[in-house]
Design a protein around this motif. Structure first.
Motif, PDB file in Angstrom:
ATOM      1  N   PRO A   1       0.822  -1.223   0.000  1.00 20.87           N
ATOM      2  CA  PRO A   1       0.000   0.000   0.000  1.00 20.87           C
ATOM      3  C   PRO A   1       0.852   1.268   0.000  1.00 20.87           C
ATOM      4  O   PRO A   1       0.523   2.239  -0.689  1.00 20.87           O
ATOM      5  CB  PRO A   1      -0.793  -0.110   1.308  1.00 20.87           C
ATOM      6  CG  PRO A   1      -0.752  -1.558   1.668  1.00 20.87           C
ATOM      7  CD  PRO A   1       0.527  -2.096   1.137  1.00 20.87           C
ATOM      8  N   GLU A   2       1.954   1.253   0.758  1.00 22.94           N
ATOM      9  CA  GLU A   2       2.809   2.445   0.817  1.00 22.94           C
ATOM     10  C   GLU A   2       3.384   2.770  -0.567  1.00 22.94           C
ATOM     11  O   GLU A   2       3.418   3.930  -0.983  1.00 22.94           O
ATOM     12  CB  GLU A   2       3.963   2.236   1.803  1.00 22.94           C
ATOM     13  CG  GLU A   2       3.550   2.246   3.261  1.00 22.94           C
ATOM     14  CD  GLU A   2       3.145   0.873   3.778  1.00 22.94           C
ATOM     15  OE1 GLU A   2       2.818  -0.020   2.959  1.00 22.94           O
ATOM     16  OE2 GLU A   2       3.145   0.686   5.009  1.00 22.94           O
ATOM     17  N   ILE A   3       3.814   1.720  -1.282  1.00 25.38           N
ATOM     18  CA  ILE A   3       4.360   1.943  -2.624  1.00 25.38           C
ATOM     19  C   ILE A   3       3.264   2.479  -3.544  1.00 25.38           C
ATOM     20  O   ILE A   3       3.471   3.415  -4.316  1.00 25.38           O
ATOM     21  CB  ILE A   3       4.934   0.617  -3.203  1.00 25.38           C
ATOM     22  CG1 ILE A   3       6.163   0.169  -2.407  1.00 25.38           C
ATOM     23  CG2 ILE A   3       5.257   0.762  -4.694  1.00 25.38           C
ATOM     24  CD1 ILE A   3       7.466   0.782  -2.807  1.00 25.38           C
ATOM     25  N   GLN A   4       2.092   1.881  -3.417  1.00 29.51           N
ATOM     26  CA  GLN A   4       0.967   2.317  -4.246  1.00 29.51           C
ATOM     27  C   GLN A   4       0.644   3.801  -4.009  1.00 29.51           C
ATOM     28  O   GLN A   4       0.445   4.555  -4.953  1.00 29.51           O
ATOM     29  CB  GLN A   4      -0.254   1.471  -3.899  1.00 29.51           C
ATOM     30  CG  GLN A   4      -0.975   1.017  -5.128  1.00 29.51           C
ATOM     31  CD  GLN A   4      -1.867  -0.185  -4.849  1.00 29.51           C
ATOM     32  OE1 GLN A   4      -1.753  -0.850  -3.822  1.00 29.51           O
ATOM     33  NE2 GLN A   4      -2.748  -0.464  -5.778  1.00 29.51           N
ATOM     34  N   ASN A   5       0.630   4.190  -2.737  1.00 27.79           N
ATOM     35  CA  ASN A   5       0.370   5.608  -2.412  1.00 27.79           C
ATOM     36  C   ASN A   5       1.466   6.509  -2.960  1.00 27.79           C
ATOM     37  O   ASN A   5       1.210   7.594  -3.458  1.00 27.79           O
ATOM     38  CB  ASN A   5       0.296   5.803  -0.893  1.00 27.79           C
ATOM     39  CG  ASN A   5      -0.977   5.211  -0.340  1.00 27.79           C
ATOM     40  OD1 ASN A   5      -1.943   5.017  -1.080  1.00 27.79           O
ATOM     41  ND2 ASN A   5      -0.967   4.899   0.959  1.00 27.79           N
TER      42      ASN A   5
END
Lengths: 277, 775
Positions: free
Chosen positions: A87-91
């Motif tokens: 999720p962090e990478i996606q954000n």
């Protein structure tokens, strides 16, 4: 903001091995790079070593042989990221910040599904793969690339379309392939979305086969970006040609200290960051 | 006596034996040595017996095994030391900072470089992929142990001709060995991110049953971060970090200290270690980080002999001893006997001596990289090593006894005059153009792209002059490579290899001298001045007087030349017993040289740059055709091997460097295998340009000698046409030969036209050989 305030995260695990020259590149450009182990980003380390992805303005997945590349190149690194940092990478990508993957780093981005991702999401299964080179050999040789992007890719904003650059390649798995039944559609989408950034050419600028296309990659594709243009993956190594003296033929009367062909990738990204943050 | 009565199990719940060397007859002693794989001689066994008699107790198997490792030829240089001391160790050089696991030399006021070259011949002959890969691993650790970041790998390789059809029993085909060795280097070097930049691949039938894999590494470090391979004193603990310990690599050093016998390979397979580059790569990061933070007293790599060598050496180097709890060594599998743990040569392991208070911080760094590490012992004042296993003392040896191995002055004699080769003149075809094309296609000259393209030569982005020089896609071979280790300094390191096994075979003394000459030439060609040498001496069985003679003469030659050229020799390696039932290898003294390039902007490559630039030869050409490539290809035997005049070499090097500094040189290539003809041809390849030359001014001797003599200390230079007179003033003895030509053809006159060959034809001849042979 000033370039000296630009923080670059160079993400490493065991076997990523091109981080030093990426670090040197960003230092040469007066920014503030840091090599950061994946475990520092997911909190699997002593608290003093912990890092937050959002503290960086740009992240780079360097080349190398992450985790040894004993299964598909980049697959293990990508699986660890997906598990703990998905999720962090996606954000990070959704926020528009630049993400660069070179060589093994490109393989990681494909495995993660953030490239080519024509519909702009991180997908559960890879839509493309970098297959074993057609020669079935590791190929370390200079390659010429033609810049094909019409303006979407933020990493080549300073490079005129049609311009040729020399970046060296060094890989055993760089042969871009799509699912055979989606191949045509994928190529059409990539063209339509302006996601193709570099193609391999010969010294005269013509699309050519081996060895100028060192791996047999489909449509001579060497590098692609996502549909937003803030994620770039490419097999050849721009960070190895930041100065002219890193070119293989610089002793043939070339200006030793002139910029190398690879520098424009990094200065384009910096220009974007300085303007937007 | 029955072995079972001599080797008795002690009453402990794990395999540990006491060996009754007191009641053993001479015959029994040798049987013990053979059955335990000790490879100790009778006299050595007597010495061991005396030691234990004086202490009134029988040795354990782990003690005997430990002594056998320490006293092996590989570890203690017992046959070679006497010669090395006289010719090499005595060389003084003010720039040497350390002579440890690797030699360390001054680079500039702030930085230093490390260098070492060693052999991994026997393992690579048995298991080429693993043998070569772990060779790389080992040499990397040597450099790392000095606190240096490895920055370049250099791998000179020697095989039987790939076309060999008759393979002796018990050996593997050269093609298989080449494939395996190159893949091993590729997969290890590429994965750890250290560029493989130089080396060379040499072919001769003598290497068919015993290939040579020499592995070299250059490292770079801040001078204030230089580590000694020593403990600092009591208060240090010993941390074993990296790979787990297993049964792989048991008896590697004792195997390397005997001839390969062609026996079924199961016997020796266990002696080859298994490599894991993805343990090594983070181990490099972690050790350098620990050193950077000043947490460590000393580091030493686990190589030959494993723990048995490293614990004693790192402790004694600090004037101390150690207590080891062997239970704390992390194992790959259960059930290892203590002696196996102690002598295992499992890969990717480093020993760190660390002050006790730093343990936590050190472990935190290893933990980040998921590197297993444990404290296995502590430093003690007494110069002894004690080992406990499951709370029982199983080992207690004095370090001066253990590490002061035997030293021999073995008989050494030149071959009988009848064994010397008679002179036979070669039979050359009339068409010299064909000779040039055929010589370019000789596997010893032809392009090594088949090998080099598989190695990452540019990772770290500091290889600024690589081994392929010239136009992109149309390169020729280079002489030396140049690394620019610092982004903000134009000072560089030039790296080159010199070795001529054929010269050495015919004339070991001049073979040794020629190897140093070649190193100096190769480094000067790119614009550097040779600074340090490291040598890897690959020879046959030193117990045969004529083999030892070859070794001693080659060492004498290298030592004399190093002194004459003011080169340091801060590290080196000897590999004997490169000999099988098929005979010995050619004597092979491989020299790896490192030079300083004052200003890398002045570097020169071998490729011709521009039509109309004048071409000169620097250095005297003599009737020295013995062991030349021409003789080898066309049936010549005997003759004079090129001599070296170090005064002339120094002068010629000075001329080349001065002309380079003044920007007068456009290209430069030394004359080496194949002589002037091949030098000129190779310059045409890289520049994709032709030459129009006349060799009349070289003197009144045979044209073939002018073309193919391999006289030392010579360079061919291309000079900037606009600054010709400046060059001629600087180099009055240089002989003008002609000009670079736009027409892609090498035309050579000697009064009348003698040679005319097209560059594309030369390129085909040079390019195709290896690809064809390795298909």
């Amino acid at each position: 903001m000033n370039s000296t305030d630009v923080r670059i995260g160079i993400i490493r695990i065991e076997g990523t091995n091109c981080e030093q020259e990426i670090f040197d590149t960003f230092r040469a450009l007066d920014t503030n790079p840091e090599m950061v182990h994946l475990k520092q980003l997911i909190g699997n380390c002593s608290p003093s070593m912990g890092r937050d992805l959002d503290d960086y303005h740009m992240i780079v997945f360097p080349g190398g042989s992450s985790a040894g590349d004993y299964v598909r190149a980049g697959a293990i690194f990508a699986a660890r990221i997906r598990n703990k940092l998905g999720p962090e990478i996606q954000n990070f990508i959704a926020s528009g910040k630049p993400v660069l993957g070179i060589g093994n780093g490109f393989q990681v981005l494909l495995e993660l599904g953030v490239l080519p991702s024509p519909d702009d999401a991180m997908i559960d299964k890879p839509q493309a793969a970098l297959h074993t080179n057609e020669s079935a050999r590791f190929e370390c040789r200079p390659t010429y690339l033609k810049h094909e992007n019409h303006g979407k890719c933020l990493f080549t904003s300073q490079l005129p379309r049609g311009e040729m650059v020399l970046f060296p390649c060094a890989h055993a798995e760089g042969n871009l392939k799509f699912h055979i039944e989606e191949e045509e559609e994928m190529l059409r989408l990539l063209e339509e979305n302006d996601q193709i950034v570099f193609r391999y050419v010969d010294p005269d600028g013509n699309y050519a086969g081996y060895p100028w296309n060192p791996n047999g990659s489909i449509d001579n594709i060497a590098g692609i970006c996502n549909s937003e243009g803030n994620v770039l993956g490419l097999m050849p190594h721009p960070e190895r040609v930041i100065f002219r003296y890193q070119h293989p033929d610089w002793t043939r009367d070339q200006d030793f200290n002139a910029p190398g062909d690879g520098r424009v990738i990094f200065t384009s990204a910096l220009e974007h960051i300085v303007k937007h943050y | 006596m029955d072995m079972n009565d001599l080797i008795k199990k002690r009453g402990v719940p794990y395999p540990l034996c006491e060996v009754d060397i007191f009641s053993a007859s001479d015959h029994d002693l040798l049987n013990i040595s053979a059955s335990m794989g000790l490879n100790l001689s009778l006299n050595e066994l007597y010495e061991v017996r005396d030691y234990f008699k004086a202490r009134d107790r029988l040795p354990t198997d782990i003690e005997l095994q430990s002594i056998a490792q320490a006293w092996s030829e590989h570890c203690c240089y017992k046959s070679s030391k006497v010669f090395l001391r006289e010719h090499i160790f005595s060389i003084q050089h003010p720039d040497v900072l350390a002579k440890g696991d690797a030699g360390v030399m001054i680079f500039d006021e702030e930085y230093a470089y490390a260098l070492r070259l060693e052999s991994h011949n026997h393992p690579s002959s048995i298991e080429p992929y693993g043998g070569a890969a772990t060779g790389i691993g080992g040499i990397i650790r040597d450099v790392l142990a000095m606190g240096a970041q490895p920055i370049a790998l250099v791998d000179p390789l020697f095989f039987g001709p790939p076309s060999t059809k008759e393979i002796p029993p018990g050996t593997k085909s050269p093609k298989y060995l080449i494939q395996g060795v190159v893949s091993g280097i590729r997969d290890y070097g590429n994965r750890i991110g250290v560029p493989t930049v130089a080396g060379g691949v040499f072919f001769d039938p003598s290497y068919t049953s015993n290939c040579l894999v020499n592995v070299g590494c250059i490292g770079f470090l801040r001078r204030d971060k230089l580590l000694k391979n020593a403990v600092r004193g009591v208060g240090d603990v010993l941390i074993l970090a990296g790979g787990y310990t297993g049964r792989d690599g048991i008896h590697g050093v004792t195997l390397a200290s005997a001839e390969l016998d062609g026996s079924p390979e199961e016997d020796s397979h266990g002696s080859v270690q298994l490599g894991n580059p993805i343990m090594k790569e983070p181990l490099i990061h972690a050790c350098l980080e620990i050193n950077e933070r000043g947490l460590v007293s000393g580091i030493k790599d686990l190589g030959g002999g494993g723990l048995s060598c490293v614990v004693g050496e790192i402790s004694l180097a600090g004037g101390c001893g150690a207590e080891v709890e062997l239970d704390h060594v992390l194992l790959k599998e259960k059930g290892l006997a203590p002696w196996e743990i102690w002598v295992s040569e499992s890969q990717e392991r480093m020993m760190l001596a660390t002050p006790e208070e730093n343990i936590d911080e050190v472990m935190e760094i290893f933990d980040l990289w998921d590197i297993p590490a444990t404290v296995i012992g502590r430093v003690i004042k007494e110069q002894k090593v004690y080992i406990t296993y499951q709370e029982e003392i199983i080992y207690e040896l004095d370090l001066d006894f253990l590490t002061t191995g035997p030293e021999y002055c073995r008989p050494c004699a030149p071959p009988s005059p009848s064994a010397m080769e008679k002179f036979i003149s070669p039979t050359l075809p009339d068409d010299l153009n064909a000779v040039i094309l055929s010589t370019l296609a000789d596997p010893n000259i032809a392009s090594k792209d088949w090998v080099m393209l598989q190695y990452d030569r540019e990772v770290r982005a500091s290889t600024i002059v690589g081994p392929r020089q010239g136009r992109v896609g149309l390169h020729g071979p280079g002489d030396g490579v140049v690394i620019k280790p610092l982004t903000d300094s134009n000072r560089g390191l030039a790296i080159a290899v010199g070795v001529n096994p054929w010269f050495t075979s015919l004339d070991p003394y001049n073979g040794g001298r020629s190897a140093v000459d070649e190193v100096c030439r190769n480094i000067a060609s790119v614009g550097g001045r040779a600074h340090a040498l490291t040598d890897c001496m690959n020879f046959g069985n030193p117990e045969k007087p004529e083999r030892l003679y070859e070794f001693s003469e080659a060492v004498r030659g290298i030592g004399e030349m190093a002194r004459a050229m003011n080169l340091a020799v801060p590290s080196g390696n000897v590999s004997f017993y490169n000999e099988t039932a098929q005979g010995a290898i050619l004597p092979t003294p491989t020299c790896l040289g490192v030079g300083i390039v004052e200003d890398v902007r002045k570097c020169v490559t071998t490729d011709l740059k521009r039509a109309q630039n004048p071409i000169y030869i620097i250095g005297e050409t003599k009737e020295e055709m013995g062991a030349s490539l021409l003789y080898r290809r066309y049936g010549g035997k005997g003759g004079r091997v090129p001599e070296v005049d170090p005064v002339a070499l120094s002068q010629n090097v000075d001329v080349v460097l001065k002309a380079g500094q003044a920007d007068l040189l456009k290209s430069c290539h030394d004359c080496s295998d194949g002589g002037l003809a091949i030098t000129l041809a190779e310059m045409c390849l890289g520049g994709d340009l032709g030459l129009r030359l006349d060799l009349s001014d070289m003197g009144e001797f045979n044209f073939k000698t002018k073309l193919f003599s391999e006289s030392n200390s010579r360079f061919v230079v291309e000079v900037d046409a606009a600054r010709r007179s400046e060059f001629e003033n600087l180099a009055p003895d240089a002989i003008y030969l002609g000009m670079v030509d736009q027409d892609k053809r090498m035309v050579i006159h000697d009064g009348t036209e003698k040679i005319s060959v097209k560059v594309p034809a030369m390129r085909r001849a040079w390019n195709d050989t290896m690809w064809r042979l390795m298909k």
